[in-house]
Design a protein around this motif. Structure first.
Motif, PDB file in Angstrom:
ATOM      1  N   ARG A 260      46.930  18.932  55.292  1.00  0.00           N
ATOM      2  CA  ARG A 260      45.814  19.782  54.915  1.00  0.00           C
ATOM      3  C   ARG A 260      46.330  20.807  53.921  1.00  0.00           C
ATOM      4  NH1 ARG A 260      42.381  24.397  58.238  1.00  0.00           N
ATOM      5  NH2 ARG A 260      41.061  24.948  56.460  1.00  0.00           N
ATOM      6  N   LEU A 261      45.900  20.672  52.676  1.00  0.00           N
ATOM      7  CA  LEU A 261      46.318  21.620  51.643  1.00  0.00           C
ATOM      8  C   LEU A 261      45.596  22.937  51.856  1.00  0.00           C
ATOM      9  CD1 LEU A 261      47.872  22.257  49.046  1.00  0.00           C
ATOM     10  CD2 LEU A 261      45.883  21.423  47.759  1.00  0.00           C
ATOM     11  N   ARG A 262      46.381  24.013  52.026  1.00  0.00           N
ATOM     12  CA  ARG A 262      45.803  25.323  52.316  1.00  0.00           C
ATOM     13  C   ARG A 262      45.797  26.257  51.118  1.00  0.00           C
ATOM     14  NH1 ARG A 262      45.432  26.563  57.819  1.00  0.00           N
ATOM     15  NH2 ARG A 262      44.410  28.429  57.022  1.00  0.00           N
ATOM     16  N   GLY A 263      46.775  26.104  50.195  1.00  0.00           N
ATOM     17  CA  GLY A 263      46.804  27.027  49.070  1.00  0.00           C
ATOM     18  C   GLY A 263      48.113  26.948  48.307  1.00  0.00           C
ATOM     19  N   LEU A 264      48.533  28.100  47.764  1.00  0.00           N
ATOM     20  CA  LEU A 264      49.702  28.172  46.895  1.00  0.00           C
ATOM     21  C   LEU A 264      50.716  29.173  47.435  1.00  0.00           C
ATOM     22  CD1 LEU A 264      47.949  28.366  43.379  1.00  0.00           C
ATOM     23  CD2 LEU A 264      48.571  26.319  44.694  1.00  0.00           C
ATOM     24  N   MET A 265      51.973  28.957  47.045  1.00  0.00           N
ATOM     25  CA  MET A 265      53.075  29.856  47.399  1.00  0.00           C
ATOM     26  C   MET A 265      53.869  30.167  46.141  1.00  0.00           C
ATOM     27  SD  MET A 265      56.686  29.863  47.954  1.00  0.00           S
ATOM     28  CE  MET A 265      57.640  28.859  49.089  1.00  0.00           C
ATOM     29  N   CYS A 266      54.471  31.369  46.088  1.00  0.00           N
ATOM     30  CA  CYS A 266      55.358  31.689  44.976  1.00  0.00           C
ATOM     31  C   CYS A 266      56.449  32.645  45.420  1.00  0.00           C
ATOM     32  CB  CYS A 266      54.602  32.274  43.786  1.00  0.00           C
ATOM     33  SG  CYS A 266      54.009  33.970  44.020  1.00  0.00           S
ATOM     34  N   ILE A 267      57.543  32.652  44.638  1.00  0.00           N
ATOM     35  CA  ILE A 267      58.644  33.607  44.791  1.00  0.00           C
ATOM     36  C   ILE A 267      58.936  34.151  43.396  1.00  0.00           C
ATOM     37  CG2 ILE A 267      60.987  34.025  45.630  1.00  0.00           C
ATOM     38  CD1 ILE A 267      60.772  31.397  47.208  1.00  0.00           C
ATOM     39  N   PRO A 268      58.233  35.178  42.960  1.00  0.00           N
ATOM     40  CA  PRO A 268      58.433  35.673  41.593  1.00  0.00           C
ATOM     41  C   PRO A 268      59.774  36.387  41.437  1.00  0.00           C
ATOM     42  CG  PRO A 268      56.896  37.077  42.768  1.00  0.00           C
ATOM     43  CD  PRO A 268      57.187  35.916  43.677  1.00  0.00           C
ATOM     44  N   ALA A 269      60.154  36.577  40.197  1.00  0.00           N
ATOM     45  CA  ALA A 269      61.351  37.361  39.908  1.00  0.00           C
ATOM     46  C   ALA A 269      61.151  38.794  40.379  1.00  0.00           C
ATOM     47  CB  ALA A 269      61.634  37.332  38.407  1.00  0.00           C
ATOM     48  N   PRO A 270      62.231  39.469  40.827  1.00  0.00           N
ATOM     49  CA  PRO A 270      62.091  40.861  41.256  1.00  0.00           C
ATOM     50  C   PRO A 270      61.584  41.751  40.131  1.00  0.00           C
ATOM     51  CG  PRO A 270      64.218  39.947  41.936  1.00  0.00           C
ATOM     52  CD  PRO A 270      63.602  38.961  40.997  1.00  0.00           C
ATOM     53  N   ARG A 271      60.778  42.723  40.511  1.00  0.00           N
ATOM     54  CA  ARG A 271      60.249  43.692  39.567  1.00  0.00           C
ATOM     55  C   ARG A 271      60.420  45.093  40.121  1.00  0.00           C
ATOM     56  NH1 ARG A 271      57.885  38.886  38.335  1.00  0.00           N
ATOM     57  NH2 ARG A 271      56.904  38.619  36.279  1.00  0.00           N
ATOM     58  N   ALA A 272      60.398  46.093  39.222  1.00  0.00           N
ATOM     59  CA  ALA A 272      60.855  47.429  39.584  1.00  0.00           C
ATOM     60  C   ALA A 272      59.844  48.237  40.380  1.00  0.00           C
ATOM     61  CB  ALA A 272      61.248  48.201  38.319  1.00  0.00           C
ATOM     62  N   ASP A 273      58.555  48.035  40.163  1.00  0.00           N
ATOM     63  CA  ASP A 273      57.573  48.890  40.820  1.00  0.00           C
ATOM     64  C   ASP A 273      56.364  48.069  41.237  1.00  0.00           C
ATOM     65  OD1 ASP A 273      55.603  48.840  38.570  1.00  0.00           O
ATOM     66  OD2 ASP A 273      57.214  49.897  37.532  1.00  0.00           O
ATOM     67  N   VAL A 274      55.501  48.683  42.026  1.00  0.00           N
ATOM     68  CA  VAL A 274      54.371  47.960  42.600  1.00  0.00           C
ATOM     69  C   VAL A 274      53.446  47.421  41.522  1.00  0.00           C
ATOM     70  CG1 VAL A 274      52.315  48.175  44.051  1.00  0.00           C
ATOM     71  CG2 VAL A 274      54.478  49.179  44.801  1.00  0.00           C
ATOM     72  N   ALA A 275      53.198  48.202  40.481  1.00  0.00           N
ATOM     73  CA  ALA A 275      52.309  47.745  39.413  1.00  0.00           C
ATOM     74  C   ALA A 275      52.844  46.469  38.769  1.00  0.00           C
ATOM     75  CB  ALA A 275      52.134  48.838  38.373  1.00  0.00           C
ATOM     76  N   ALA A 276      54.146  46.441  38.489  1.00  0.00           N
ATOM     77  CA  ALA A 276      54.748  45.243  37.894  1.00  0.00           C
ATOM     78  C   ALA A 276      54.785  44.094  38.893  1.00  0.00           C
ATOM     79  CB  ALA A 276      56.154  45.562  37.405  1.00  0.00           C
ATOM     80  N   GLN A 277      55.021  44.403  40.153  1.00  0.00           N
ATOM     81  CA  GLN A 277      55.059  43.358  41.184  1.00  0.00           C
ATOM     82  C   GLN A 277      53.710  42.668  41.347  1.00  0.00           C
ATOM     83  OE1 GLN A 277      56.362  45.660  44.528  1.00  0.00           O
ATOM     84  NE2 GLN A 277      58.533  45.541  43.994  1.00  0.00           N
ATOM     85  N   ARG A 278      52.643  43.405  41.147  1.00  0.00           N
ATOM     86  CA  ARG A 278      51.307  42.839  41.361  1.00  0.00           C
ATOM     87  C   ARG A 278      50.971  41.754  40.335  1.00  0.00           C
ATOM     88  NH1 ARG A 278      46.891  47.372  43.117  1.00  0.00           N
ATOM     89  NH2 ARG A 278      45.603  45.484  42.950  1.00  0.00           N
ATOM     90  N   GLU A 279      51.554  41.831  39.157  1.00  0.00           N
ATOM     91  CA  GLU A 279      51.137  40.945  38.067  1.00  0.00           C
ATOM     92  C   GLU A 279      51.325  39.457  38.394  1.00  0.00           C
ATOM     93  OE1 GLU A 279      51.509  38.456  34.635  1.00  0.00           O
ATOM     94  OE2 GLU A 279      53.264  39.217  35.719  1.00  0.00           O
ATOM     95  N   PRO A 280      52.494  38.995  38.839  1.00  0.00           N
ATOM     96  CA  PRO A 280      52.608  37.564  39.149  1.00  0.00           C
ATOM     97  C   PRO A 280      51.764  37.141  40.351  1.00  0.00           C
ATOM     98  CG  PRO A 280      54.594  38.730  39.806  1.00  0.00           C
ATOM     99  CD  PRO A 280      53.783  39.690  39.004  1.00  0.00           C
ATOM    100  N   PHE A 281      51.575  38.052  41.299  1.00  0.00           N
ATOM    101  CA  PHE A 281      50.725  37.725  42.437  1.00  0.00           C
ATOM    102  C   PHE A 281      49.265  37.565  41.997  1.00  0.00           C
ATOM    103  CE2 PHE A 281      54.019  40.301  44.940  1.00  0.00           C
ATOM    104  CZ  PHE A 281      54.771  39.172  45.213  1.00  0.00           C
ATOM    105  N   ALA A 282      48.835  38.400  41.057  1.00  0.00           N
ATOM    106  CA  ALA A 282      47.481  38.263  40.519  1.00  0.00           C
ATOM    107  C   ALA A 282      47.329  36.934  39.791  1.00  0.00           C
ATOM    108  CB  ALA A 282      47.174  39.431  39.584  1.00  0.00           C
ATOM    109  N   ARG A 283      48.380  36.527  39.074  1.00  0.00           N
ATOM    110  CA  ARG A 283      48.320  35.241  38.381  1.00  0.00           C
ATOM    111  C   ARG A 283      48.222  34.083  39.368  1.00  0.00           C
ATOM    112  NH1 ARG A 283      52.952  34.140  35.886  1.00  0.00           N
ATOM    113  NH2 ARG A 283      54.024  36.146  35.951  1.00  0.00           N
ATOM    114  N   LEU A 284      48.945  34.166  40.482  1.00  0.00           N
ATOM    115  CA  LEU A 284      48.871  33.090  41.474  1.00  0.00           C
ATOM    116  C   LEU A 284      47.479  33.034  42.102  1.00  0.00           C
ATOM    117  CD1 LEU A 284      50.858  30.946  42.745  1.00  0.00           C
ATOM    118  CD2 LEU A 284      50.790  32.400  44.771  1.00  0.00           C
ATOM    119  N   ARG A 285      46.903  34.199  42.386  1.00  0.00           N
ATOM    120  CA  ARG A 285      45.551  34.222  42.951  1.00  0.00           C
ATOM    121  C   ARG A 285      44.543  33.613  41.984  1.00  0.00           C
ATOM    122  NH1 ARG A 285      42.315  38.082  41.754  1.00  0.00           N
ATOM    123  NH2 ARG A 285      43.988  39.640  41.538  1.00  0.00           N
ATOM    124  N   THR A 286      44.650  33.982  40.708  1.00  0.00           N
ATOM    125  CA  THR A 286      43.744  33.436  39.708  1.00  0.00           C
ATOM    126  C   THR A 286      43.907  31.924  39.589  1.00  0.00           C
ATOM    127  OG1 THR A 286      43.765  35.505  38.464  1.00  0.00           O
ATOM    128  CG2 THR A 286      43.111  33.530  37.268  1.00  0.00           C
TER     129      THR A 286
END
Length: 236
Positions: free
Chosen positions: A157-183
């Protein structure tokens, strides 16, 4: 800090991040990444109400599952590491989730080897959101075709997607790859008419950013169990 205190602290971080995003904290599952830690640590965490555990190494996980399943039959076991063809049978037999599907061949083997008396194996497609050569995962451009093929397999049963993005310095930068995965998840669901309810993203250092961008599973190891002896890998 004791394991009980660490669990409480991580759960509080999840709750605060969820509330900041206007989300229900219960919509986020804490996956305790117990790889390299003994079965006794898993049992202790289970006694404090932790139900989901993530493992990267098949044989180590099988030993823990065998030791703990008699006393803790309801624990959910998630395989979160790269999976080789010669290990798929053990994973299909003993795990509840696989987060790291990146090849159709592996998914087909898991489906073929999943016993019919067990529920379908819950799976996620791992996406290499930053295109890192050192990271596993399918490219974003190829994720949709793989998702459609995996969703058609009978014992998964396919449930969704997973990712392990490169480390980023702050929360704003960290959100960007997660937003891309959600989109990407939303686009794949719409294009292929799939119900995808899972985003497995966020670890000890960036779980707040992940929750704010819609994570439904956060994979946390270091903040719960402490640092591992092995060096060179990103610590969940």
């Amino acid at each position: 800090m004791s394991l009980q205190q660490s669990l409480a602290a991580v759960r509080q971080r999840i709750e605060q991040a969820a509330k900041m995003a206007g989300r229900e904290p219960r919509s986020v599952t804490l996956l305790a990444v117990s790889k390299t830690f003994p079965a006794s640590d898993v049992a202790q965490a289970a006694a404090f109400g932790q139900n989901d555990f993530g493992e990267n190494y098949v044989q180590e996980a099988l030993d823990k599952i065998a030791a703990l399943r008699p006393a803790w039959p309801a624990l959910q076991w998630h395989f979160i590491g790269p999976l080789q063809s010669n290990k798929t049978r053990d994973v299909a037999l003993h795990f509840d989730w696989v987060h790291s599907i990146e090849r159709l061949k592996i998914a087909q083997r898991l489906s073929d080897q999943r016993p019919p008396e067990l529920p379908p194996l819950q799976v996620c497609i791992q996406v290499n959101v930053d295109g890192e050569a050192s990271k596993s995962g399918v490219s974003p451009d190829e994720a949709g075709a793989l998702a459609a093929a995996v969703a058609a397999l009978p014992r998964l049963r396919l449930r969704g997607l997973m990712c392990i993005p490169a480390p980023r310095a702050d929360v704003a930068a960290q959100r960007e790859p997660f937003a891309r995965l959600r989109t990407l998840r939303d686009a794949i669901a719409a294009e292929h008419r799939l119900t995808l309810d899972t985003l497995s993203m966020g670890m000890s250092a960036d779980l707040e950013a992940a929750v704010q961008e819609g994570a439904t599973i956060v994979r946390v190891g270091t903040a719960l169990f402490g640092r591992r002896a092995a060096a060179g890998a990103v610590q969940p």
